[in-house]
Scaffold this active site. Structure first.
Site, PDB file in Angstrom:
ATOM      1  N   GLU B 325       4.764   5.822   2.505  1.00 36.25           N
ATOM      2  CA  GLU B 325       3.663   5.914   1.302  1.00 36.25           C
ATOM      3  C   GLU B 325       3.676   7.081   0.310  1.00 36.25           C
ATOM      4  O   GLU B 325       2.829   7.704   0.209  1.00 36.25           O
ATOM      5  CB  GLU B 325       2.223   5.581   1.838  1.00 36.25           C
ATOM      6  CG  GLU B 325       2.103   4.580   2.872  1.00 36.25           C
ATOM      7  CD  GLU B 325       0.874   4.308   3.229  1.00 36.25           C
ATOM      8  OE1 GLU B 325      -0.195   5.286   3.288  1.00 36.25           O
ATOM      9  OE2 GLU B 325       0.468   3.062   3.780  1.00 36.25           O
ATOM     10  N   CYS B 421      -8.002   0.927   3.186  1.00 33.93           N
ATOM     11  CA  CYS B 421      -8.524   2.261   2.471  1.00 33.93           C
ATOM     12  C   CYS B 421      -8.770   1.875   1.137  1.00 33.93           C
ATOM     13  O   CYS B 421      -9.684   2.573   0.589  1.00 33.93           O
ATOM     14  CB  CYS B 421      -7.270   3.229   2.550  1.00 33.93           C
ATOM     15  SG  CYS B 421      -5.702   2.658   2.098  1.00 33.93           S
TER      16      CYS B 421
END
Lengths: 656, 656
Positions: B325, B421
């Site tokens: 990521e 998240c």
């Protein structure tokens, strides 16, 4: 190779009856003989400095009890040696070399010493895991490895007449035939990596033992049947993969990756690991021919169409993703993350060659030529000692280094790989090139590839010698001369008119030829006599190639092709970033001969470069349309890319 | 929020003093309050059908001894609840809601019941691994989780005045401060996922306890020092990763992924996990301000420049790869494999907001607005119940399904993620939106974002009330009216003139304003009185955006932007494949209001579509240049993409 089982179908010529004399290809063939085969022998013996060791010979020595130690390398490491021996067999068929033969014979002795009493042979298992053999066919490549042994044995037998390796191969084939098959008490299994199927067909040709042909047929037809062998085997060993020992796998078996998601005759599209797929399709085409199995041939045609119409790169490469080295889906041909393994193009050539035996169609030879002239030869460096595994359409070296999704894209050929499938595969293909140029039926000689060579072969009862001179890939003139044709009577010489040649002129003895055009071949039937000359003039205009609009990755772009060669831009000639370059739709493509490598036809054109706006050179995004600057573009044959300074490369160029 | 430590620097306004009344944004804010916060509470309690369970509440109940069972979810699962509580705190600050507050208080009681005597709190470890706490800071997110608790506590304290959660947060902050630091006997360690650093700064603001500020400073400055804490910790635990238990790792620790490859002040470019990076940079900017640390501010500016000039997508998103990521490298911004996590854009907004406190520069607010109006709002569906984690520039649903390298690109927003998240992060950002619109110093009020709102704040000793009306993002008119300004004396209202507005007219009481233009802001200083009206007329011409030529992935393409909104093409409006479409360089961009969602400005233009050659519709490659057909193109705001039928989407359009 025997043709007795399918008398009406053309078969490749015996390698011994084809001598390659081509100015372009002789370099490659000589490179294989004089550099690659000796170099790869060094690699197999772990004697190449700074290269990943092969371990192959050492594994055999340990398995044979000649050395202490433990197995190293991949579970299929033995195949490095087998593919090398196969290449040696082809090489010896064409140019005997007693020193090389002696080295090979010693290697064969070593292989024989490593074979078990019961015929089993695989150093990974024999060294210290013999109790585990045949328990994980999905992952462990046991039949795959045996398949390469068989191919090597057949090649070495044809090349030298010696039977020792053939006997070894028969012993393991018999061992496998004893254990696997549809009969009561045998395992209804097949290998995770197809290869043995096509090898068994070769073994059948070499030995006339029909059991081998039937075993190949069983392995093909059992694949993907229910209950699924791989799923059952996976459960039996507690859902453990060879590749992650000790970890119980949660997910299901990826059957499509192994082409085992349904019976192979029902496959609609090419899926999964690309090399496994095309090796299997090759065997399917072999079996279709030998058994006159039209349903199987229909499956082959369907899979062929799917590949060449929807899943093949313009360079004749396949495998859109490095995840599983695999096909993805129709029209998904990304240029910057493709896999396009050298081995997969070699397998595609095998498949094309087998389809050409089933039916002579130009499209098969067109693709064979495309893969051969572009991807396969790109896979090996000019020095014969550096190789590409992956053959990208687009390279940005910084991305290969800095973007994990592009790590598989190497901007520079590597010396040797731990998983060294491609180098010896190139070697065995190029050393058997003679088998791809021609084929012959009882009454016709087919010319598929225009590679200068001399052949002798019996056609229509007449002993024919033919010389072919070709100026490809640089010029379009091909000249065939009948050197001898004893006796009398008509037979056919059928010349492929390449798909890339918009207009092809055919002359016989200086006059426009009378020929029947069928499926891309010009059939010239006459009472050929010594001294007859056939001339072919192919269209060598450089062409812009456009992708189907569904091939999203190449929208708005062109590739350049001239003759069989696809071209690319390299940073060395054009500067970075290559993505800033475009080729105006009306720009003239000019062919220029460069002195590089003794003369290479490059393509030049007046192109454009997108500049950096002077007023905001650091802005990542700007409302100012960038100025276009004139730039002369220079494209080189894709097959030669990466032989100068490392840099960017692209096959597809924006058209403006 | 206290401004006493940096009196000359503008600070965000207290959330209670900003009431959002914007026709565009009130929808979002109301959605958060009325739909998202209740929905996420259901998700935290595992009561959303067909969505991945959160386990968060249940983990706390087990840790508190209220329920039997074992921990489930990720090691940072507690943060789902903390981020939700933070959003609740912001929401209650603006609109009290006793029912919601009661639910939140009960959740806080539960958190308190799960806290250890010594202040430690993390259900993953407390349930059954307490002996392993603080042994793997690199992987286990313990400080990260504590950081989210602290942020929630501060928000809840400001929103409700209640101190229970703040006390819990202080207790764990004290626990960490006791164990970590430069002093003899403490661990010189820091967390693998930065977050606590910025949270500790907030805790310092809320409590005036300087230890928290110093702890934040220690964690920032210790990071990347030699000997490297992560490397030593990794060796201490036997080279085992939390993410692969039982496997001894061969490779080195990826320090750049954790932004720990060298001391943070020496970082030249943004590297590694994008969210971690921008959370850290946010704390660095906080510390630079509070400590007057110019060297640290210089590092922040350098990293900011690197991001916005070389590593940011046009939608204000960051993270070029799903591998980690993460950021990759300069100009590597692929459109079809980007990560562009919603959370990372939220972190980028945090960083921009902190930089705006250090120095008022239009570019910070420009990027903040870009990320907010495009990526963050794209992250949440119109129904408030579906979310994007990844915000692609280009979507081909078949590739998301069929190409493993694109599996992370979802064509449809998901209900909830196991690693959730992003949803609560959007929620906490949008519920605290009031903190990003304005800031104020002792003598100036800054307007950064044109979001309709009413504020009251003391400036230059005068109690000022201001109403802002804005027709953005659809029209360019903004009107600020001074409702009250007791007393007399000059102060400044500074209006950001957006980078995207080529010409911006500013009027005061109907007359062209006298203003000083500095760093993208119009500073109007006068003795403002009730009734004064400032009008801003922004340029809403749709624009073509060009990427820097080094940004290879977008060469030859344009993006469309109007006002703060970036546009995209969707298959629903334009048909597939979108890659076949192009926008002629001279095509007029026309703005049309669509009735969708109560009125959306779409951009239309006469474009072209590459057709399939009729003579060879199945050819993958052809020498025939495809015909171009006229097609009207229709682009919709990127933020709204994926709210209709699933299909292709692209931000970048070929320019022809």
């Amino acid at each position: 190779m025997s043709t007795k089982n399918a008398p009406t179908h053309p078969q490749p010529l015996d390698l011994k009856s084809v001598r390659i004399t081509d100015s372009y290809w002789s370099n490659h063939v000589d490179l294989i003989k004089h550099t690659v085969i000796p170099y790869q022998w060094e690699a197999l013996n772990d004697r190449v400095p700074d290269a990943e060791p092969s371990h192959a010979i050492r594994n055999f020595r340990i398995a044979a009890g000649l050395e202490e130690g433990s197995f190293a390398g991949f579970v299929f490491q033995d195949t490095d040696l087998y593919k090398w021996l196969e290449a040696v067999g082809y090489s010896l068929a064409q140019s005997p070399d007693s020193d090389l033969e002696k080295v090979a014979d010693e290697a064969i002795d070593l292989i024989g010493a490593a074979q078990q009493e019961d015929g089993y042979l695989n150093t990974y298992f024999t060294i210290d895991k013999l109790d585990q053999r045949w328990t994980n066919l999905m992952d462990c490549h046991e039949m795959y490895t045996a398949g390469h042994l068989i191919e090597a044995a057949v090649a070495y037998f044809y090349g030298t007449g010696k039977t020792k390796l053939l006997d070894i191969a028969r012993k393991i084939a018999d061992h496998i035939d004893d254990r696997f098959g549809p009969e009561e008490g045998k395992i209804r299994g097949y290998d995770g990596h197809q290869e043995i199927e096509l090898a068994l067909v070769k073994l059948y040709h070499a030995t006339s033992e029909v059991r081998y042909l039937n075993l190949a047929g069983f392995l093909i037809d059992e694949r993907g049947q229910k209950p699924n062998f791989f799923e059952e085997e996976f459960e039996r060993r507690g859902r453990i993969s060879h590749w992650a020992p000790g970890v119980v796998q949660k997910g299901p078996v990826n059957l499509a990756y192994h082409q085992a998601h349904k019976p192979v005759r029902e496959h609609e599209v090419a899926t999964g690991h690309a090399v496994r797929a095309v090796y299997m399709y090759t065997a399917m085409a072999d079996l279709a021919l030998l058994k006159g199995d039209n349903a199987l041939l229909e499956a082959c045609r369907r899979l062929w169409d799917n590949i060449v119409q929807k899943q093949m790169y313009v360079t004749g490469s396949i495998g859109s993703t490095h995840h599983g080295e695999a096909f993805t889906f129709d029209y998904d041909l990304p240029n910057d993350t493709n896999y396009s393994e050298t081995c997969a193009s070699i397998g595609l050539i095998f498949f094309a060659q087998r389809l050409l035996q089933n039916e002579v169609k130009g499209e098969y030879a067109d693709v064979m030529e495309r893969a051969l002239y572009n991807t396969v030869t790109a896979g090996i460096a000019g020095d014969g000692k550096h190789y590409f595994y992956v053959n990208p359409m687009e390279v940005w070296p910084a991305a290969s280094e800095g973007n994990p999704g592009k790590r598989h894209i190497k901007p520079v050929r590597q010396k040797w790989y731990g998983c060294a499938c491609c180098p010896p595969n190139v070697s065995r293909l190029l050393s058997s090139l003679g088998q791809y140029i021609y084929s012959a039926s009882d009454e016709a000689l087919f010319v598929h590839l225009y590679i200068g060579s001399q052949i002798s072969h019996e056609v229509a009862g007449r002993s024919v010698q033919l010389d072919m001179e070709s100026r490809l890939p640089w010029e379009g003139q091909v000249r065939l001369k009948v050197q001898e044709a004893d006796g009398a009577g008509d037979f056919t010489i059928a010349l492929r008119l390449p798909g890339w040649s918009a207009e092809s002129a055919v002359r016989v003895n200086g006059q426009p030829a009378q020929y029947e055009l069928r499926d891309g071949y010009a059939y010239i039937r006459r009472d050929w006599q010594a001294g007859d000359v056939v001339e072919l003039e192919l269209d060598m205009q450089p062409r812009r190639i456009y992708a189907h609009p569904n091939l999203r990755a190449s929208s708005g772009k062109v590739a350049l092709q001239r003759g069989p060669l696809v071209y690319c831009l390299e940073e060395t000639d054009n500067g970075a970033p290559l993505a800033s370059l475009s080729l105006p739709a009306d720009a003239e493509l000019q062919v220029v001969t460069d002195e590089w490598r003794g003369g290479v036809a490059v393509i030049e054109a007046d192109g454009l470069r997108t500049g950096t706006p002077a007023e905001a050179p650091n802005d990542l995004y700007s409302t100012v349309r960038p100025q276009l600057e004139q730039q002369r573009l220079r494209a080189v044959p894709y097959t030669l890319w990466g032989n100068r300074e490392p840099g960017e490369m692209t096959v597809w160029i924006r058209e403006s």
